[in-house]
Design a protein around this motif. Structure first.
Motif, PDB file in Angstrom:
ATOM      1  N   LEU A 140      41.314  48.709  22.364  1.00 32.02           N
ATOM      2  CA  LEU A 140      40.316  47.955  22.846  1.00 32.02           C
ATOM      3  C   LEU A 140      39.333  48.456  23.753  1.00 32.02           C
ATOM      4  N   GLN A 141      39.780  49.526  24.398  1.00 30.93           N
ATOM      5  CA  GLN A 141      38.813  50.261  25.209  1.00 30.93           C
ATOM      6  C   GLN A 141      37.803  50.944  24.219  1.00 30.93           C
ATOM      7  N   ARG A 142      38.337  51.436  23.046  1.00 31.76           N
ATOM      8  CA  ARG A 142      37.507  52.349  22.130  1.00 31.76           C
ATOM      9  C   ARG A 142      36.365  51.260  21.456  1.00 31.76           C
ATOM     10  N   THR A 143      36.913  50.183  21.301  1.00 28.99           N
ATOM     11  CA  THR A 143      36.160  49.142  20.763  1.00 28.99           C
ATOM     12  C   THR A 143      34.881  48.446  21.654  1.00 28.99           C
ATOM     13  N   ILE A 144      35.444  48.137  22.856  1.00 26.02           N
ATOM     14  CA  ILE A 144      34.630  47.134  23.754  1.00 26.02           C
ATOM     15  C   ILE A 144      33.633  48.173  24.665  1.00 26.02           C
ATOM     16  N   LEU A 145      33.801  49.379  25.087  1.00 24.13           N
ATOM     17  CA  LEU A 145      33.329  50.042  25.822  1.00 24.13           C
ATOM     18  C   LEU A 145      31.861  50.612  25.225  1.00 24.13           C
ATOM     19  N   ILE A 172      32.149  31.569  39.169  1.00 25.80           N
ATOM     20  CA  ILE A 172      31.740  32.036  37.850  1.00 25.80           C
ATOM     21  C   ILE A 172      33.024  33.200  37.580  1.00 25.80           C
ATOM     22  N   LEU A 173      33.382  32.846  36.101  1.00 27.31           N
ATOM     23  CA  LEU A 173      34.125  33.809  35.592  1.00 27.31           C
ATOM     24  C   LEU A 173      33.466  34.451  34.437  1.00 27.31           C
ATOM     25  N   VAL A 174      33.653  35.608  34.126  1.00 27.61           N
ATOM     26  CA  VAL A 174      33.063  36.164  32.821  1.00 27.61           C
ATOM     27  C   VAL A 174      34.163  36.949  32.411  1.00 27.61           C
ATOM     28  N   MET A 175      34.692  36.391  30.822  1.00 24.98           N
ATOM     29  CA  MET A 175      35.962  37.105  30.562  1.00 24.98           C
ATOM     30  C   MET A 175      35.239  38.107  29.503  1.00 24.98           C
ATOM     31  N   ALA A 176      34.933  39.264  30.080  1.00 31.05           N
ATOM     32  CA  ALA A 176      34.439  40.372  29.280  1.00 31.05           C
ATOM     33  C   ALA A 176      35.485  41.367  28.733  1.00 31.05           C
ATOM     34  N   ARG A 177      36.855  40.952  28.922  1.00 30.82           N
ATOM     35  CA  ARG A 177      38.137  41.580  28.391  1.00 30.82           C
ATOM     36  C   ARG A 177      38.684  40.727  27.426  1.00 30.82           C
ATOM     37  N   PRO A 178      38.557  40.743  26.107  1.00 32.51           N
ATOM     38  CA  PRO A 178      39.093  40.128  25.159  1.00 32.51           C
ATOM     39  C   PRO A 178      40.761  40.167  25.275  1.00 32.51           C
ATOM     40  N   THR A 179      41.393  39.044  25.066  1.00 32.43           N
ATOM     41  CA  THR A 179      42.760  38.943  25.155  1.00 32.43           C
ATOM     42  C   THR A 179      43.411  37.919  24.166  1.00 32.43           C
ATOM     43  N   ILE A 216      30.480  42.614  18.116  1.00 29.56           N
ATOM     44  CA  ILE A 216      31.585  43.659  18.056  1.00 29.56           C
ATOM     45  C   ILE A 216      32.921  43.062  17.152  1.00 29.56           C
ATOM     46  N   ASP A 217      33.134  43.900  16.284  1.00 30.08           N
ATOM     47  CA  ASP A 217      34.400  43.406  15.329  1.00 30.08           C
ATOM     48  C   ASP A 217      35.666  43.956  15.970  1.00 30.08           C
ATOM     49  N   LEU A 218      36.395  43.033  16.251  1.00 29.42           N
ATOM     50  CA  LEU A 218      38.002  43.133  16.757  1.00 29.42           C
ATOM     51  C   LEU A 218      38.945  43.239  15.635  1.00 29.42           C
ATOM     52  N   SER A 219      38.685  43.249  14.561  1.00 24.81           N
ATOM     53  CA  SER A 219      39.604  42.958  13.345  1.00 24.81           C
ATOM     54  C   SER A 219      40.535  44.162  13.494  1.00 24.81           C
ATOM     55  N   GLU A 220      39.978  45.514  13.749  1.00 21.79           N
ATOM     56  CA  GLU A 220      40.627  46.738  13.694  1.00 21.79           C
ATOM     57  C   GLU A 220      41.605  46.908  14.822  1.00 21.79           C
ATOM     58  N   VAL A 221      41.640  46.065  15.809  1.00 22.33           N
ATOM     59  CA  VAL A 221      42.094  46.337  17.237  1.00 22.33           C
ATOM     60  C   VAL A 221      43.498  46.086  16.944  1.00 22.33           C
ATOM     61  N   ARG A 222      44.706  46.932  17.189  1.00 21.77           N
ATOM     62  CA  ARG A 222      45.892  46.540  16.925  1.00 21.77           C
ATOM     63  C   ARG A 222      46.443  45.430  17.788  1.00 21.77           C
ATOM     64  N   TYR A 223      47.482  44.595  17.760  1.00 22.47           N
ATOM     65  CA  TYR A 223      48.124  43.825  18.352  1.00 22.47           C
ATOM     66  C   TYR A 223      49.577  44.446  18.576  1.00 22.47           C
ATOM     67  N   ASN A 224      49.866  44.179  19.699  1.00 26.63           N
ATOM     68  CA  ASN A 224      51.224  44.883  19.915  1.00 26.63           C
ATOM     69  C   ASN A 224      52.469  43.852  20.180  1.00 26.63           C
ATOM     70  N   GLY A 225      51.913  42.590  19.750  1.00 25.04           N
ATOM     71  CA  GLY A 225      53.241  41.490  19.822  1.00 25.04           C
ATOM     72  C   GLY A 225      53.095  40.586  21.043  1.00 25.04           C
ATOM     73  N   VAL A 246      32.410  29.245  33.101  1.00 24.98           N
ATOM     74  CA  VAL A 246      33.105  30.430  32.433  1.00 24.98           C
ATOM     75  C   VAL A 246      32.148  30.919  31.217  1.00 24.98           C
ATOM     76  N   LEU A 247      32.047  32.248  31.104  1.00 22.07           N
ATOM     77  CA  LEU A 247      31.159  32.944  30.277  1.00 22.07           C
ATOM     78  C   LEU A 247      32.306  33.709  29.255  1.00 22.07           C
ATOM     79  N   ASP A 248      32.487  33.303  28.344  1.00 22.30           N
ATOM     80  CA  ASP A 248      33.589  33.911  27.454  1.00 22.30           C
ATOM     81  C   ASP A 248      32.846  34.755  26.406  1.00 22.30           C
ATOM     82  N   VAL A 249      32.926  36.020  26.397  1.00 23.33           N
ATOM     83  CA  VAL A 249      32.219  37.159  25.624  1.00 23.33           C
ATOM     84  C   VAL A 249      32.948  37.221  24.457  1.00 23.33           C
TER      85      VAL A 249
END
Length: 207
Positions: A74-79, A171-178, A57-66, A203-206
């Motif tokens: 993020l939803q459109r890219t990750i789901l 167990i923690l799964v980081m399935a929400r990029p931040t 999954i490419d996050l380079s086009e996901v905007r950053y709000n500061g 910790v499983l970091d996706v």
């Protein structure tokens, strides 16, 4: 402000806050003198064993709000079903019915994502429930089931990231990029409590 004490002592595990308010405004000058790494080295907290789950999954086009990724982007890219499948396959392989029997939390992007992840896990014979800030009554029941061991995984959206104490969480799964270090550390803190028989936090970091 109400009691006007002559002495005030403040303790916190998260000196950095999402709202960026400084605790010095309440407590005056202070210093944070025990890092997470130091607490682990002193055996006050369990060691952390972190693993990366790599996806394409490419996050380079996901905007950053500061502060963090823009939620809609993020939803459109990750789901994406294939991404969810990768996560569930890894959880099943190492922590499924034939693996290490531990409990954990999967941090998700949205309510829909949390429900999808819970369904996939249940389909694999791993008990899971979705929890979110939008459905607090059902979430409270799910959390109670988790605390009694009836449910093994909670798939969380906008809930459990802070202020929730469940020492058995291993167990923690980081399935929400931040992009927020504060949010990441708060989520990580959900699994860093010590508990009898808890040899480590996994910790499983996706990524």
């Amino acid at each position: 402000e109400h009691f006007k004490p002559s002495t005030l002592i403040g303790l916190t595990a998260t000196p950095e806050r999402l709202d960026e308010k400084r605790l010095a405004q309440v407590f005056g000058s202070y210093q944070s003198n025990l890092s997470l790494q130091e607490a682990i080295e002193r055996a006050l907290l369990p060691p952390i064993r972190a693993f990366r789950i790599e996806t394409n999954i490419d996050l380079s086009e996901v905007r950053y709000n500061g502060v963090d990724y823009t939620h809609g982007d993020l939803q459109r890219t990750i789901l994406i079903p294939s991404r969810d499948r990768v996560v569930v396959d890894v959880v099943k392989k190492y922590f499924g019915p034939d693996g290490i029997q531990k409990q954990g939390v999967i941090f998700c992007v949205s309510v829909n994502h949390a429900k999808r992840m819970a369904k996939l896990l249940n389909d694999e014979g791993i008990s899971a429930q979705a929890v979110s800030g939008e459905d607090r009554n059902n979430s409270a029941r799910a959390i109670a089931d988790y605390e009694t061991g009836k449910t093994r995984f909670l798939c969380a959206c906008s809930l459990l990231s802070e202020g929730w104490d469940a020492p058995r969480t291993s167990i923690l799964v980081m399935a929400r990029p931040t992009m927020s270090k504060v949010l990441y550390m708060q989520q990580l803190g959900r699994g860093t409590r010590s508990h009898p028989g808890k040899e480590a936090l996994y910790v499983l970091d996706v990524v």
